[in-house]
Scaffold this motif. Structure first.
Motif, PDB file in Angstrom:
ATOM      1  N   ASN A   1      -4.094   5.053  -3.016  1.00  0.00           N
ATOM      2  CA  ASN A   1      -5.296   5.882  -2.904  1.00  0.00           C
ATOM      3  C   ASN A   1      -5.062   7.264  -3.523  1.00  0.00           C
TER       4      ASN A   1
ATOM      5  N   CYS B   1       0.724   5.398  -0.100  1.00  0.00           N
ATOM      6  CA  CYS B   1      -0.176   6.532   0.032  1.00  0.00           C
ATOM      7  C   CYS B   1      -0.079   7.410  -1.208  1.00  0.00           C
TER       8      CYS B   1
ATOM      9  N   CYS C   1      -6.797   5.761   4.558  1.00  0.00           N
ATOM     10  CA  CYS C   1      -5.855   4.717   4.124  1.00  0.00           C
ATOM     11  C   CYS C   1      -6.051   3.438   4.924  1.00  0.00           C
TER      12      CYS C   1
ATOM     13  N   HIS D   1       0.786  10.620   9.711  1.00  0.00           N
ATOM     14  CA  HIS D   1      -0.068   9.809   8.842  1.00  0.00           C
ATOM     15  C   HIS D   1       0.072   8.301   9.056  1.00  0.00           C
TER      16      HIS D   1
ATOM     17  N   TYR E   1       0.869  -1.179   0.000  1.00  0.00           N
ATOM     18  CA  TYR E   1       0.000   0.000   0.000  1.00  0.00           C
ATOM     19  C   TYR E   1       0.901   1.222   0.000  1.00  0.00           C
TER      20      TYR E   1
HETATM   21 ZN    ZN Z   1      -2.015   7.056   3.432  1.00  0.00          ZN
END
Ligand code: ZN
Length: 432
Positions: free
Chosen positions: A81, A43, A240, A265, A41
């Protein structure tokens, strides 16, 4: 949301997975785990500004990881994302008099074209915050229900009902503690929190660093049905967290981003997930360094952004930009300079010359050497040095002529082996 299109590289001979990566949370270089499959993943952007070299550096870094795993024959699931609704986007839209949706769509499209140009493989799931509000609502409701989230009363200027995440309740209920993911000191966290969207002085919060999960509707702001939370819009970190939990295993293999995402974050995305189900968000948290210009961090406020799209419109070949990024170790902070770009252009020209003059080439050895270099915490500068070495030898062999005087025979080329161009493109994403 529509992703972009980058052709998948030709299948390469399977390489051994000896990957060791620096994990910020454990502060160690180690194998990130998940031997049978990999999940990633990264961001994504908040689409209010064009892709600058700092962004490009982050996405090329994790593209390298994606390509490394693929070269090991591992199935990879990659999620990214787009934070297509958030304060900076809304502020920019208001300041420039455009609809926030149009601004987001336009900047996301520019980002896609930059990624295609830089030969970054597209994620399997490219998802916008506005498409996943329902997932966020479900996650926040679960946190309210288990006591790790709470509503804050209104003030003269703020309405009732914004939902915040409780650091204290989560520390009491899970193994997560504040700072255990991003590894910033208490002083550093207090300093950067307000600089990166936090609101330490909001009255009614239990802890000054408690982050926002759900912002109830304000006049003139976009909002969605939040069921029991009331109409509103998602906070950034829960976005997220909710997307990753929906689309990836728990925990997934690597959470990636720029080092400015370590806190708040990634700290809080991870904490939100753990508060929900007790499991870590990811097995490793990997952070790319910052790219500066003339000794300063590149940022909109300093007005010193070097945009990928501007370089492209000036005629700079994307492969030279990518080579410059890969010439620096991903964890280093470094400065973009014209000299570095010029050196990369020369380097690309030397590689192309070697490809032109080489005898029919077997790329197996170059592939293996570059892959081995990447195993050591994605050491791309060392991988590029392997291509330099190959190019030097290929040119020297060609200059000696077909009969050669060195006494060595040209190696038999296995028809199943990749040529050098395919190996370099497949592993490093350098389309020569
Ligand atoms: Zn993120």
């Amino acid at each position: 949301m529509e992703s972009w299109y980058t052709p998948l590289p030709a299948r390469l001979p399977v390489q051994p997975d000896r990957l060791k990566l620096y994990d910020t949370a454990s502060q160690s270089v180690r194998h990130p785990g998940n031997l049978a499959e990999a999940s990633l993943y990264v961001c994504g952007i908040t689409p209010y500004d064009a892709t600058h070299l700092g962004h490009a550096n982050t996405y090329v870094t994790f593209d390298l990881l994606n390509r490394y795993w693929r070269a090991c024959g591992l199935p990879v699931t990659y999620v990214q994302n787009v934070t297509d609704v958030d304060d900076p986007l809304l502020e920019r839209a208001t300041a420039t008099g455009v609809d926030w949706r149009d601004l987001a769509a336009e900047q996301t499209e520019l980002f896609r074209s930059d990624m295609e140009a830089l030969n970054v493989l597209a994620p399997d799931h490219y998802v916008g915050a506005t498409e996943t509000v329902d997932w966020v609502v479900g996650s926040v409701e679960a946190l309210v229900a288990n006591g790790t989230a709470y509503a804050v009363p209104g003030t003269d200027t703020e309405p009732d009902g914004d939902i915040y995440f409780s650091i204290g309740a989560t520390e009491a209920a899970t193994h997560w503690t504040l700072g255990s993911v991003g590894r910033l000191s208490a002083e550093e966290m207090v300093t950067v929190f307000p600089e990166r969207g936090g609101d330490p002085d909001r009255p009614g919060k239990r802890h000054p660093l408690d982050p926002l999960l759900w912002r109830v509707a304000r006049p003139g702001e976009p909002s969605w049905d939040g069921r029991s939370l009331g109409t509103g819009r998602p906070g950034w970190h829960i976005e997220c967290s909710a997307i990753a939990r929906r689309l990836l295993p728990a925990p997934f293999t690597v959470q990636g981003g720029g080092s400015d995402l370590r806190f708040p974050h990634h700290e809080f995305s991870a904490a939100h997930a753990t508060a929900g189900d007790g499991l870590p968000l990811a097995q490793a948290f990997v952070h790319a360094g910052m790219v500066g210009l003339d000794g300063e961090k590149m940022s909109k406020s300093l007005g010193n952004l070097v945009l990928v799209s501007r370089l492209r419109s000036q005629g700079v070949e994307p492969v030279a930009i990518r080579t410059t990024l890969l010439s620096n170790h991903y964890r280093d902070d470094w400065d973009w300079t014209q000299e570095q770009l010029t050196r990369s252009m020369d380097r690309v020209a030397r590689w192309r010359h070697a490809l032109d003059v080489q005898e029919p080439g077997d790329g197996t050895a170059v592939l293996a050497a570059a892959h081995r270099a990447l195993s050591h915490d994605l050491d791309a500068p060392a991988a590029l040095a392997e291509i330099d070495r190959w190019a030097e030898q290929a040119v020297a062999r060609a200059e000696r002529g077909p009969d050669g005087t060195s006494g060595t025979q040209p190696a038999d080329v296995d028809p199943a082996s990749p040529d050098v161009r395919a190996a370099v493109n497949g592993l490093l994403g350098l389309a020569l």
